[in-house]
Enzyme design. Structure first.
Site, PDB file in Angstrom:
ATOM      1  N   ASN A 213     -26.172 132.393  -7.904  1.00  0.00           N
ATOM      2  CA  ASN A 213     -26.973 131.176  -8.102  1.00  0.00           C
ATOM      3  C   ASN A 213     -27.897 130.846  -6.926  1.00  0.00           C
ATOM      4  O   ASN A 213     -28.823 130.046  -7.066  1.00  0.00           O
ATOM      5  CB  ASN A 213     -26.082 129.962  -8.411  1.00  0.00           C
ATOM      6  CG  ASN A 213     -25.478 129.973  -9.801  1.00  0.00           C
ATOM      7  OD1 ASN A 213     -24.404 129.421 -10.045  1.00  0.00           O
ATOM      8  ND2 ASN A 213     -26.161 130.605 -10.762  1.00  0.00           N
TER       9      ASN A 213
ATOM     10  N   ASP B   9     -21.861 126.184 -18.627  1.00  0.00           N
ATOM     11  CA  ASP B   9     -23.217 126.714 -18.805  1.00  0.00           C
ATOM     12  C   ASP B   9     -24.047 125.839 -19.747  1.00  0.00           C
ATOM     13  O   ASP B   9     -23.500 125.214 -20.659  1.00  0.00           O
ATOM     14  CB  ASP B   9     -23.096 128.134 -19.384  1.00  0.00           C
ATOM     15  CG  ASP B   9     -24.409 128.899 -19.289  1.00  0.00           C
ATOM     16  OD1 ASP B   9     -25.315 128.456 -18.565  1.00  0.00           O
ATOM     17  OD2 ASP B   9     -24.525 129.945 -19.952  1.00  0.00           O
TER      18      ASP B   9
HETATM   19  C1  FPP Z   1     -25.117 126.671 -15.436  1.00  0.00           C
HETATM   20  O1  FPP Z   1     -26.091 126.067 -16.265  1.00  0.00           O
HETATM   21  C2  FPP Z   1     -24.601 125.672 -14.522  1.00  0.00           C
HETATM   22  C3  FPP Z   1     -24.641 125.748 -13.168  1.00  0.00           C
HETATM   23  C4  FPP Z   1     -25.231 126.888 -12.441  1.00  0.00           C
HETATM   24  C5  FPP Z   1     -24.122 124.656 -12.322  1.00  0.00           C
HETATM   25  C6  FPP Z   1     -22.834 124.055 -12.776  1.00  0.00           C
HETATM   26  C7  FPP Z   1     -22.543 122.887 -11.939  1.00  0.00           C
HETATM   27  C8  FPP Z   1     -22.156 121.690 -12.386  1.00  0.00           C
HETATM   28  C9  FPP Z   1     -21.855 121.407 -13.805  1.00  0.00           C
HETATM   29  C10 FPP Z   1     -21.919 120.608 -11.406  1.00  0.00           C
HETATM   30  C11 FPP Z   1     -20.456 120.612 -11.015  1.00  0.00           C
HETATM   31  C12 FPP Z   1     -20.192 119.636  -9.993  1.00  0.00           C
HETATM   32  C13 FPP Z   1     -19.124 119.710  -9.150  1.00  0.00           C
HETATM   33  C14 FPP Z   1     -18.896 118.642  -8.170  1.00  0.00           C
HETATM   34  C15 FPP Z   1     -18.186 120.848  -9.165  1.00  0.00           C
HETATM   35  P1  FPP Z   1     -27.580 126.629 -16.234  1.00  0.00           P
HETATM   36  O2  FPP Z   1     -28.352 125.890 -15.208  1.00  0.00           O
HETATM   37  O3  FPP Z   1     -27.546 128.115 -16.030  1.00  0.00           O
HETATM   38  O4  FPP Z   1     -28.078 126.275 -17.662  1.00  0.00           O
HETATM   39  P2  FPP Z   1     -29.170 127.070 -18.501  1.00  0.00           P
HETATM   40  O5  FPP Z   1     -28.587 128.430 -18.765  1.00  0.00           O
HETATM   41  O6  FPP Z   1     -29.283 126.253 -19.736  1.00  0.00           O
HETATM   42  O7  FPP Z   1     -30.416 127.105 -17.684  1.00  0.00           O
END
Ligand code: FPP
Length: 237
Positions: free
Chosen positions: A65, A17
């Site tokens: 998501n 996250d």
């Molecule tokens: C949450 O951060 C993260 C995600 C919804 C996506 C996670 C995916 C990756 C790290 C890429 C992984 C790649 C592979 C190939 C498995 P957020 O966007 O909710 O962050 P925020 O809360 O700060 O907005």
């Protein structure tokens, strides 16, 4: 003298996250945060395998998501494609077996093809198991397990009295794997967010105020040290 490394728990879960906030902090679009997060996913996965973790489960995309802006969902799908291809090479060298948990049937045909390719190519690997949670939700997983069991009852292969916790476990995506011992959530949020709901019954949770792209191998060591400082009682005294 070199410090003795603590034995890592068998199964670690990570909620990756904070990519969005990382991007904001660096005045970049959210997609760049996900890119940095994906890069870090590679680094941390390799490190976990090198220190002897048996199962690593990472939350890459939740059933919730899809409600993000189309552009962001598209960027994530693009990243999955790029990184799965690249990661496959790294992970094969590390003897890592990749499994996907979640309803991957919702992804595009080319991503599904890649997923199948990665699973098949890494199936003979005997090292760490990497569970990639994609279009995953803990509640959906439990409903799916219940539905499959009900279908088996209907088909006469099982009777309702057969069901106990051990049997139910066999209907989950993580069948046959140890339950997570440690779940790490960076970014400062202290929530479970539908991650491994059944499996996390006795997991230790460690929260860090670090955004996922900034989460370092040293932070994984630190989480393992915190885990060792906890007393797990599994409901006993
Ligand atoms: C949450 O951060 C993260 C995600 C919804 C996506 C996670 C995916 C990756 C790290 C890429 C992984 C790649 C592979 C190939 C498995 P957020 O966007 O909710 O962050 P925020 O809360 O700060 O907005």
């Amino acid at each position: 003298m070199a410090e003795k490394r603590l034995q890592p728990p068998a199964h670690i879960g990570v909620i990756m996250d904070g990519n969005g906030r990382w991007a904001k902090k660096h005045f970049q679009p959210r997609s760049m945060g996900h890119r940095a997060g994906a890069q870090n996913f590679r680094t941390i996965t390799r490190y976990a395998s090198q220190i002897g973790v048996k199962v690593l489960t990472v939350y890459a995309f939740s059933t919730e998501n899809w409600s993000r802006p189309t552009e962001e969902v598209g960027a994530l799908m693009g990243l999955f494609k790029d990184y799965l291809r690249e990661a496959l090479r790294d992970f094969m060298d590390e003897n890592i077996r990749v499994r996907f948990i979640g309803d991957v049937s919702a992804f595009s045909p080319d991503l599904r093809e890649l997923i199948a390719e990665v699973e098949e190519a890494s199936a003979p690997k005997t090292g760490m198991v990497l569970n990639l949670a994609m279009n995953y939700g803990g509640r959906a997983e439990i409903v799916r397990a219940a539905r499959t069991f009900a279908e088996e009852v209907q088909a006469g292969r099982r009777s309702p009295g057969d069901l106990d916790e051990a049997l139910f476990d066999r209907y989950l995506y993580t069948a046959g794997q140890p339950a997570p011992d440690l779940i790490i959530r960076p970014s400062g949020e202290q929530r479970v967010s539908n991650f491994l709901l059944w499996q996390c019954a006795y997991a230790e949770f460690v929260y860090f105020d670090i955004l996922w792209p900034d989460f370092k191998t040293e932070d994984l060591d630190r989480a393992i040290a915190i885990y060792h400082s906890r007393q797990r009682r599994f409901g006993g005294v």
